[in-house]
Design a protein around this motif. Structure first.
Motif, PDB file in Angstrom:
ATOM      1  N   UNK A   1      20.178  -8.764 -36.345  1.00  0.00           N
ATOM      2  CA  UNK A   1      19.571  -8.146 -37.523  1.00  0.00           C
ATOM      3  C   UNK A   1      19.281  -9.215 -38.558  1.00  0.00           C
ATOM      4  N   UNK A   2      18.036  -9.287 -39.013  1.00  0.00           N
ATOM      5  CA  UNK A   2      17.646 -10.287 -40.012  1.00  0.00           C
ATOM      6  C   UNK A   2      17.866  -9.746 -41.418  1.00  0.00           C
ATOM      7  N   UNK A   3      17.882 -10.659 -42.389  1.00  0.00           N
ATOM      8  CA  UNK A   3      18.084 -10.283 -43.779  1.00  0.00           C
ATOM      9  C   UNK A   3      16.780 -10.064 -44.542  1.00  0.00           C
ATOM     10  N   UNK A   4      15.692 -10.593 -44.018  1.00  0.00           N
ATOM     11  CA  UNK A   4      14.418 -10.492 -44.728  1.00  0.00           C
ATOM     12  C   UNK A   4      13.270 -10.749 -43.756  1.00  0.00           C
ATOM     13  N   UNK A   5      12.058 -10.564 -44.257  1.00  0.00           N
ATOM     14  CA  UNK A   5      10.866 -10.687 -43.407  1.00  0.00           C
ATOM     15  C   UNK A   5      10.673 -12.106 -42.893  1.00  0.00           C
ATOM     16  N   UNK A   6      11.066 -13.103 -43.681  1.00  0.00           N
ATOM     17  CA  UNK A   6      10.933 -14.498 -43.248  1.00  0.00           C
ATOM     18  C   UNK A   6      11.788 -14.747 -42.001  1.00  0.00           C
TER      19      UNK A   6
END
Length: 368
Positions: free
Chosen positions: A161-166
């Motif tokens: 799971x990523x923290x942001x779109x980047x």
């Protein structure tokens, strides 16, 4: 026969430093894909960016090599094969893809994916058209997403799971590169890149500098309305004071990257991160001292926030994941190839103050 490398992102922070490192440590000729701007052709933009980097890092001796070993080719990673006419270009031995959007906000997700994911697909297609056997992709160590603790130097596990779109865009782009079928693929993952280890200079101001700027802007806003209140009342910040944060000087990043290439390491993933990590508490204490404000109080929620705390919290939203849990990046495969010292840069408080102070002085933002 002289080797030939293709580089994207050569006008950027890491990309320009990478070009300088390749010029200094190899005999390769370089073709740099550069997006043209109105009134600023590719060659002009490349020379300006490389000259600024060489001067900032004390490497002016490399400037004459720009004309003899660096070719600028107009292109845009958002176009098929980067819009590059391959007619007349030589076969390429190695590709370095460093171009990227550093935006992160969810509302810009489509543009971020266009630049970082579709852009990577286009660079891979260009590399294949030019017969490149080796592809080096500059990603980020923070494809680790929400994971904390030990981060192995391996492809991103499914379900991360990523923290942001980047971060999300970089996770997907890594998968594109690994599926490219090159003889040698290297995913290079820098942590938070800061200025040059000798001169302190940087040519881009995201990452640590964005955080510094955000807190400085908050101080200026409070001063306009409430005077020196932050000298007497500490901010409440949602962060873990004992969490470790990973800053790495730009010259150490590119020294390790080129060293890995020259050693022809056969791993797929390389973390280009610092083996020495200050804590969030140490880093923020240094910054607050430079800004002449009280050291913050660390909290876990916004329950006791004032309006001022809320405004600061909004400014620091992007950095939330970097100031909570610690990440320990596996450096073994890099150290095996280039030695333990390249990615070992101690950052005690006085050294952090040097890097942060350089930026604050450059912007005229240091505290009274």
């Amino acid at each position: 026969m002289t080797a030939h490398h293709l580089v994207t992102g050569a006008t950027g922070f890491v990309g320009a430093a990478l070009v300088l490192e390749l010029l200094r440590r190899t005999d390769a000729d370089l073709t740099c894909v550069v997006r043209e701007r109105p009134g600023r052709p590719a060659r002009q933009r490349l020379d300006a960016a490389l000259t600024a980097a060489a001067e900032a890092y004390g490497e002016q001796d490399l400037i004459p090599l720009f004309a003899t070993r660096c070719r600028a080719v107009a292109g845009d990673v958002t176009e098929e094969r980067c819009g590059v006419d391959t007619t007349g270009l030589p076969d390429v031995d190695e590709v370095w893809h460093a171009a990227a959007s550093l935006d992160f906000e969810e509302r810009h997700k489509d543009e971020i994916l266009r630049d970082n994911l579709d852009g990577t697909r286009h660079v891979v297609a260009l590399a294949e058209a030019l017969g490149a056997p080796r592809f080096n992709y500059v990603s980020t160590a923070y494809v680790a997403g929400e994971r904390t603790g030990w981060i192995p130097a391996r492809p991103v596990p499914a379900g991360t799971t990523s923290n942001n779109a980047y971060e999300h865009s970089k996770i997907q782009a890594e998968a594109v590169v690994l599926a490219g079928g090159f003889e040698r693929t290297r995913i290079l993952r820098p942590s938070i890149v800061i200025g040059h280890s000798r001169t302190l200079a940087a040519t881009s101001f995201t990452g640590m500098y964005g955080f510094v700027n955000g807190l400085s802007a908050a101080r200026a806003e409070v001063r306009r309305h409430l005077g020196d209140m932050l000298v007497f009342r500490p901010l409440r910040i949602r962060a873990a004071a004992d969490a470790r944060i990973n800053f790495i000087p730009v010259d150490r990043v590119v020294a390790a990257a080129v060293g890995v290439s020259l050693a022809d390491g056969d791993s797929d993933v390389y973390h280009l991160a610092n083996s020495r990590q200050p804590t969030v508490g140490e880093s923020l204490s240094v910054l607050c001292e430079l800004l002449a404000i009280r050291k913050p109080v660390y909290v876990t929620d916004a329950e006791e926030f004032t309006l001022i705390d809320e405004r600061v919290d909004e400014r620091l939203e992007f950095y939330r994941s970097y100031i909570h849990g610690s990440k320990d990046f596996d450096l073994a495969n890099v150290n095996k190839l280039v030695g333990d010292d390249v990615l070992d840069h101690p950052l005690p408080p006085e050294r952090l103050a040097d890097f942060m102070g350089w930026y604050l002085d450059r912007r005229g933002l240091r505290g009274d």
